[in-house]
Design a protein around this motif. Structure first.
Motif, PDB file in Angstrom:
ATOM      1  N   GLN A   1       4.831  15.613  -9.027  1.00 45.74           N
ATOM      2  CA  GLN A   1       5.886  15.820 -10.021  1.00 45.74           C
ATOM      3  C   GLN A   1       5.402  15.703 -11.455  1.00 45.74           C
ATOM      4  O   GLN A   1       6.166  15.956 -12.382  1.00 45.74           O
ATOM      5  CB  GLN A   1       7.037  14.829  -9.800  1.00 45.74           C
ATOM      6  CG  GLN A   1       7.652  14.905  -8.427  1.00 45.74           C
ATOM      7  CD  GLN A   1       8.429  16.193  -8.219  1.00 45.74           C
ATOM      8  OE1 GLN A   1       8.995  16.742  -9.155  1.00 45.74           O
ATOM      9  NE2 GLN A   1       8.420  16.698  -7.001  1.00 45.74           N
ATOM     10  N   GLY A   2       4.170  15.290 -11.636  1.00 47.94           N
ATOM     11  CA  GLY A   2       3.636  15.305 -12.983  1.00 47.94           C
ATOM     12  C   GLY A   2       3.822  14.017 -13.757  1.00 47.94           C
ATOM     13  O   GLY A   2       4.468  13.078 -13.297  1.00 47.94           O
TER      14      GLY A   2
ATOM     15  N   GLY B   1       0.821  -1.202   0.000  1.00 46.44           N
ATOM     16  CA  GLY B   1       0.000   0.000   0.000  1.00 46.44           C
ATOM     17  C   GLY B   1       0.854   1.251   0.000  1.00 46.44           C
ATOM     18  O   GLY B   1       0.614   2.188  -0.769  1.00 46.44           O
ATOM     19  N   MET B   2       1.899   1.257   0.820  1.00 54.96           N
ATOM     20  CA  MET B   2       2.753   2.441   0.892  1.00 54.96           C
ATOM     21  C   MET B   2       3.520   2.633  -0.406  1.00 54.96           C
ATOM     22  O   MET B   2       3.782   3.761  -0.826  1.00 54.96           O
ATOM     23  CB  MET B   2       3.731   2.319   2.060  1.00 54.96           C
ATOM     24  CG  MET B   2       3.097   2.476   3.426  1.00 54.96           C
ATOM     25  SD  MET B   2       1.877   3.796   3.533  1.00 54.96           S
ATOM     26  CE  MET B   2       2.920   5.240   3.349  1.00 54.96           C
ATOM     27  N   SER B   3       3.892   1.521  -1.027  1.00 58.12           N
ATOM     28  CA  SER B   3       4.595   1.617  -2.306  1.00 58.12           C
ATOM     29  C   SER B   3       3.726   2.340  -3.331  1.00 58.12           C
ATOM     30  O   SER B   3       4.162   3.270  -4.011  1.00 58.12           O
ATOM     31  CB  SER B   3       4.963   0.209  -2.771  1.00 58.12           C
ATOM     32  OG  SER B   3       5.286   0.199  -4.120  1.00 58.12           O
ATOM     33  N   ILE B   4       2.469   1.916  -3.413  1.00 55.83           N
ATOM     34  CA  ILE B   4       1.524   2.556  -4.332  1.00 55.83           C
ATOM     35  C   ILE B   4       1.334   4.024  -3.953  1.00 55.83           C
ATOM     36  O   ILE B   4       1.356   4.919  -4.801  1.00 55.83           O
ATOM     37  CB  ILE B   4       0.157   1.845  -4.255  1.00 55.83           C
ATOM     38  CG1 ILE B   4       0.292   0.392  -4.680  1.00 55.83           C
ATOM     39  CG2 ILE B   4      -0.885   2.560  -5.086  1.00 55.83           C
ATOM     40  CD1 ILE B   4       0.260   0.170  -6.128  1.00 55.83           C
ATOM     41  N   ALA B   5       1.157   4.259  -2.643  1.00 53.72           N
ATOM     42  CA  ALA B   5       0.870   5.622  -2.194  1.00 53.72           C
ATOM     43  C   ALA B   5       2.049   6.554  -2.497  1.00 53.72           C
ATOM     44  O   ALA B   5       1.852   7.664  -2.991  1.00 53.72           O
ATOM     45  CB  ALA B   5       0.547   5.619  -0.701  1.00 53.72           C
ATOM     46  N   LEU B   6       3.269   6.085  -2.240  1.00 56.81           N
ATOM     47  CA  LEU B   6       4.436   6.933  -2.500  1.00 56.81           C
ATOM     48  C   LEU B   6       4.565   7.223  -3.993  1.00 56.81           C
ATOM     49  O   LEU B   6       4.857   8.344  -4.403  1.00 56.81           O
ATOM     50  CB  LEU B   6       5.714   6.256  -1.996  1.00 56.81           C
ATOM     51  CG  LEU B   6       5.959   6.284  -0.496  1.00 56.81           C
ATOM     52  CD1 LEU B   6       7.228   5.531  -0.148  1.00 56.81           C
ATOM     53  CD2 LEU B   6       6.065   7.724  -0.006  1.00 56.81           C
ATOM     54  N   GLN B   7       4.338   6.184  -4.788  1.00 54.89           N
ATOM     55  CA  GLN B   7       4.413   6.361  -6.238  1.00 54.89           C
ATOM     56  C   GLN B   7       3.424   7.428  -6.693  1.00 54.89           C
ATOM     57  O   GLN B   7       3.751   8.330  -7.460  1.00 54.89           O
ATOM     58  CB  GLN B   7       4.028   5.037  -6.885  1.00 54.89           C
ATOM     59  CG  GLN B   7       4.956   4.588  -7.972  1.00 54.89           C
ATOM     60  CD  GLN B   7       4.481   3.282  -8.531  1.00 54.89           C
ATOM     61  OE1 GLN B   7       3.507   3.228  -9.274  1.00 54.89           O
ATOM     62  NE2 GLN B   7       5.153   2.206  -8.167  1.00 54.89           N
ATOM     63  N   GLN B   8       2.206   7.312  -6.183  1.00 54.01           N
ATOM     64  CA  GLN B   8       1.162   8.236  -6.609  1.00 54.01           C
ATOM     65  C   GLN B   8       1.429   9.640  -6.113  1.00 54.01           C
ATOM     66  O   GLN B   8       1.114  10.618  -6.766  1.00 54.01           O
ATOM     67  CB  GLN B   8      -0.196   7.750  -6.095  1.00 54.01           C
ATOM     68  CG  GLN B   8      -0.698   6.559  -6.851  1.00 54.01           C
ATOM     69  CD  GLN B   8      -0.846   6.871  -8.334  1.00 54.01           C
ATOM     70  OE1 GLN B   8      -1.503   7.816  -8.716  1.00 54.01           O
ATOM     71  NE2 GLN B   8      -0.217   6.069  -9.171  1.00 54.01           N
TER      72      GLN B   8
END
Lengths: 305, 242, 433
Positions: free
Chosen positions: A120-121, A107-114
């Protein structure tokens, strides 16, 4: 497709980077027994931080100083993210069943990516050309057996090697390093002798994140851009490297990273199928798990019976 | 009955420890005075280890109070307790098998802010247990059971504890080594360390202890001096197999 | 009071009945806007099947699988290739797709399933990537990035070559046809059809393959069932009339390919999956899986062949994903590797986690929240779309911390975890006990 020696040079460069990221996986695994799925994102954030720093504040500085400061800045940013991850997403789950921290990590991986995506665009961020053009100039490189080692490649190999030596010395001889080894082996007993477990684990995340940040800056300079999706594949590769060397084992991660980089580069060199590059490394993972599940230098990974 | 009428070094009153639905410790009260060897004997699962763990700050107490040197310390974490001078040598020794003997001792001293006494204390441990000095660069995992017990006790000595909690130090050791372990415990006491000892080997424990408590199903069912308990018919029947 | 147990027993049937009636209610209250809802709910139910399948491994057996979308893809591509190249019927492809996916799961599980649980997570993650690479790069078979268009729902000897038609288009065409003499031989010209909203390339294929008339289609031909066009499907009210004659429901050619057809078919599919899951959970195998999730060593010592049990769970989970893939490919009419990205594997996992690992109704609840929630929010707040994945990621982490057993999760987690209060979790990092 270049010469064999070029493939070796490229593979070694990439392998060093894999090794740096793999160290973060292996250290966290060693101490908490969990895969920090979000580690690839920490690496990616490091790359963004470096490029952002150079874009904003690099202007008036000489190139080496600007790059040095960019690396320090990205270490700071990545470490804060890594520490936050540990504190808020993993620490509350330290005694939960094994699946819970893994799912939290995904979940955190997805959240950080998003979150990087949102701030950052949607387009890859370029690494400021001014700071990399001299480093990637192949004319300035060293000719080796028909291949060329660009200054940046040389720098990546040297910096990575120094960091790995530094880490080994730290873990072997410093008080905190010994406490990390003690905690990895027997967390409860480490607490009983008075080691502050939370501090040790936090330090582990910070060190892993710092190494990933350096890797992130170096790679974004090397390939000229950084993108919010970059962390995922790099993370997968680095994890493969960690498993290859034997997860939880620090020298193993180094060896595994370098070997994986070489296997990839040589695989592409031998077959010419650069599209399948990522499949090679996954094939390595499967083969390792099949024939040597504890990795090259690792301990037993099969569930205890 | 108490050898020292001043306030106890360690005072536990109405301690309860629960693991989910399991009520392991049900209202234990006991006192340990400066310079004593106090032993807690009881069968497996009587709640002995849980008591020690909660004193050492490794197990949460559900209710009750623990005071050490007159200060309430119930619920404090291990690092705090170690820095206060309370040190636990757990059952099964738990030495760090992938650290060298010397590193194990250094870990024992982790909580010391000031590293200056460490070399001297290391030498002291090596003097107490010469075999550890001979093997200081060896990995902990390569030691024999008796040597590991010595290392575990030596590791605890690195912070010069005021109160040493020993959980089953004789477990799984050969009789000759057990004797050495108890001799060491006596020596510790002579050097000024107070000892709270949990043992299944009631005979040995009571023979060396000043006082003892009997623990059954998480409750204290008897207490007395070591000698009194050693001759108590009920104790003899239940714990000494006579 | 005696009503209560009766109500409990009949609840699933009442719910099923309600779900069957739902499109009618929606159309009654929302009119033509209801189609979007029928479509969204159909998709939600399909994803619920995928999440249920995943729950067999993650929830029941405690095996973390991060490549569930790969099995879904295998089912979808199996059907797409078989039906486009060999003209295989949907009903035959359904078990075949499941079989292919199960086989892949079996082959992947063999070397890895005995390893630690988190290794399986990474291996399945990598597997998902490899499958996607193969689909992208094996162009002669899979069409690469372009994917496979025009899959359709092939039933028996008839090829139903079209996919969804957007509601306005369908309406205008319906209007168009109602002006024609449906029993007669009047023709619908190409340009009329295009102005009505049909995709020109779709039409091209249809028109050129009609040997009778190169210039147009007769309404009679259309209605006679030779070509089942979405826009010719009866209105939903009309479809309800056919419900009264169940045999005709699925043989009513124009009915096929209407949103309602897919809705009902998927509802049937989900009901079967739920039934399967609940039965599995209570079966000998299911209880072995739960036992080995809770304590593998203890399970082993009780004589459970844990490797075999895990392999079966893994294969069953993959099989459901494969079957869902067949359904998806037929309904969507078009597939490419993009549909089967890691994102969707994570989405299925999030659905299972949110609702409750190991809980059937939890999974449906999770799918409802995570599929219909964004659908609703998208209408109210268009910018929400951007934050969807951020929210899902945070929700997964938060759920593990606050309520690891999920919304509906039974008491499946280890007791210790459940007993610790939220307060302690958030304020203290405890050392292990």
């Amino acid at each position: 497709m270049g010469t064999l020696s070029q493939a070796v040079i490229n593979g070694l460069t990439l392998g060093m980077v894999y090794a740096l990221i793999a160290l973060g996986y292996t250290m966290v695994y060693g101490i908490l027994g969990m895969i920090n799925f979000a580690h690839g994102e920490i690496y990616m954030i490091g790359g963004y931080a470096g490029a952002t720093f150079l874009g904003l504040w690099g202007g008036g500085l000489s190139v080496p100083i600007a790059l040095g400061l960019a690396v320090l800045f990205s270490i700071l940013v990545s470490s804060l993210h890594g520490a936050g991850l540990e504190r808020f997403a993993y620490r509350p789950l330290r005694n939960a069943p094994a699946l819970a921290p893994l799912i939290s990590a995904i979940g955190m991986s997805i959240a950080l990516q998003q979150y990087v995506f949102l701030t950052q665009g949607t387009t890859p961020k370029p690494f400021p050309q001014f700071f990399r053009q001299d480093l990637v100039a192949y004319e300035a490189g060293i000719k080796l057996f028909g291949g060329t080692l660009s200054p940046l490649q040389g720098l990546i190999i040297i910096i990575s090697t120094l960091l790995m030596i530094g880490l080994s010395l730290f873990v072997r001889h410093s008080k905190m390093g010994k406490a990390m080894r003690a905690t990895a082996e027997d967390r409860r007993m480490a607490g009983l002798v008075g080691i502050d477990i939370n501090r040790v684990i936090l330090t582990t995340f910070v060190i892993g994140s710092a190494l990933a940040a350096v890797a992130g800056v170096m790679v974004s300079a090397y390939i000229s851009t950084i993108f919010y999706r970059d962390g995922y594949l790099a993370g997968l590769k680095a994890f493969t490297a960690a498993v290859f060397g034997g997860i939880g084992n620090i020298p193993g991660a180094m060896v595994g990273g370098v070997l994986l980089g070489l296997i990839e580069a040589l695989g592409v060199w031998a077959t010419g199928a650069s599209d399948w590059k990522d499949v090679f490394s996954f094939g390595v993972l499967i083969l390792v798990l099949l024939f040597k599940p504890r990795g090259l230098l690792g301990e037993v990974v099969a569930e205890k019976v | 009955m108490t050898p020292n009428s001043s306030t106890p070094l360690l005072q536990i009153s109405d301690l309860h420890v629960r693991y989910g639905p399991v009520h392991a410790v049900r209202g234990i009260s006991l006192d340990v005075y400066q310079g004593e060897i106090v032993t807690v004997i009881g069968a497996n699962g009587a709640g002995k280890s849980s008591t020690l763990l909660s004193i050492a700050g490794a197990e949460k107490l559900s209710s009750g109070s623990i005071t050490f040197q007159g200060i309430e310390v119930g619920g404090k974490k291990s690092p705090f307790m170690v820095s206060r001078g309370v040190n636990l040598v757990p059952e099964g020794r738990h030495i760090f098998s992938r650290l060298t003997v010397e590193e194990n001792l250094e870990m024992g001293a982790f909580s010391l802010k000031d590293p200056s006494p460490i070399p001297a204390r290391k030498e002291h441990v090596f003097a107490t247990f010469p075999v550890l000095g001979e093997r200081k660069d060896q990995l902990g995992g390569t030691l024999s059971g008796g040597e590991q017990q010595m290392l575990a006790m030596g590791r605890a000595l690195m912070v010069a504890p005021k109160l040493l909690l020993l959980d089953e130090p004789s477990l799984g050791l050969a009789p000759l080594i057990v004797k050495t372990v108890f001799e060491t415990i006596i020596a510790f006491r002579k050097a000024g360390t107070t000892i709270l000892l949990v043992e299944q080997n009631a005979n040995m424990a009571l023979r060396h202890a000043d006082r003892g408590y009997l623990l059954e199903n998480g409750m204290i069912v008897g207490e007395g001096t070591g000698k009194e308990l050693l001759v108590d018919p009920a104790v003899r029947e239940a714990y000494l197999g006579a | 009071m005696k009503v209560f147990p009766l109500l409990r027993k009949s609840a699933p049937f009442l719910l099923l009945g309600g779900m069957v009636m739902l499109p009618l209610i929606l159309e009654g209250t929302m009119g033509k806007g209801s189609t979007a809802w029928v479509v969204a709910i159909q998709e939600m139910m399909l994803f619920a099947v995928l999440a249920l399948g995943l729950n067999i491994t993650v929830g029941l057996s405690g095996l973390l699988v991060l490549g569930h979308a790969a099995f879904w893809a295998l089912g979808a591509y199996t059907y797409a290739i078989l039906t486009v190249v060999f003209g295989l019927s949907f009903w035959l492809a359904l078990p075949l797709g499941a079989l292919v996916a199960a086989l892949a799961g079996f082959l992947l599980g063999m070397p890895t399933i005995r390893l630690r649980g988190d290794y399986l997570a990474i291996v399945t993650l990598g597997f998902g990537e490899v499958i996607r690479y193969v689909l992208k790069n094996f162009q002669s078979l899979t069409g690469g990035d372009q994917g496979i268009p025009g899959i359709g729902f092939k039933d028996g000897n008839l090829q139903w070559a079209t996919g969804w038609i957007r509601e306005p288009a369908a309406l205008s065409l319906r209007r168009h046809f109602s002006a024609l003499d449906l029993s007669g031989d009047s023709l619908l010209s190409k340009s009329e059809a295009i102005s009505g909203g049909l995709n020109p390339s779709q039409l091209q294929g249809i028109f050129s393959s009609l040997d009778t008339n190169q210039n147009g289609l007769s309404a009679k031909e259309l209605l006679s069932g030779e070509w089942g066009f979405g826009f010719l499907c009866p209105s939903q009210e009309a479809a309800w009339l056919t419900l009264g004659r169940p045999l005709e429901m699925f043989t009513c050619k124009p009915f096929l390919h209407s949103p309602l057809h897919w809705y009902l078919l998927t509802l049937l599919f989900l009901s079967l999956a739920l039934l399967f899951f609940v039965r599995l959970k209570k079966s000998r195998l299911g209880r072995s899986l739960i036992a080995l999730r809770e304590d593998e060593i203890a399970a082993k010592s009780m004589g459970i062949n844990t490797t075999k049990a895990k392999m079966i769970a893994f294969a069953l989970s993959a099989a459901w994903a494969g079957a869902a893939g067949v359904l998806f490919a037929a309904r969507n009419n078009f597939i490419n590797p993009e549909f089967f990205k890691l994102d969707n594997s994570v989405l299925f996992l999030a659905m299972a986690v949110l609702g409750g690992l190991g809980s059937a109704r939890g999974t449906v609840a999770g799918a409802t929240i995570l599929w219909l929630g964004p659908f609703l929010l998208r209408e109210q707040f268009p910018q929400f779309q951007e934050y969807k994945w951020l929210a899902i990621g945070l929700l997964m982490a938060l759920m593990m911390i606050i309520r690891p057993q999920g919304i509906f999760g039974a008491n499946t987690g280890k007791t210790r975890v459940k007993l610790l209060s939220l307060w302690q979790r958030l304020t203290k990092g405890r050392i292990s006990r």
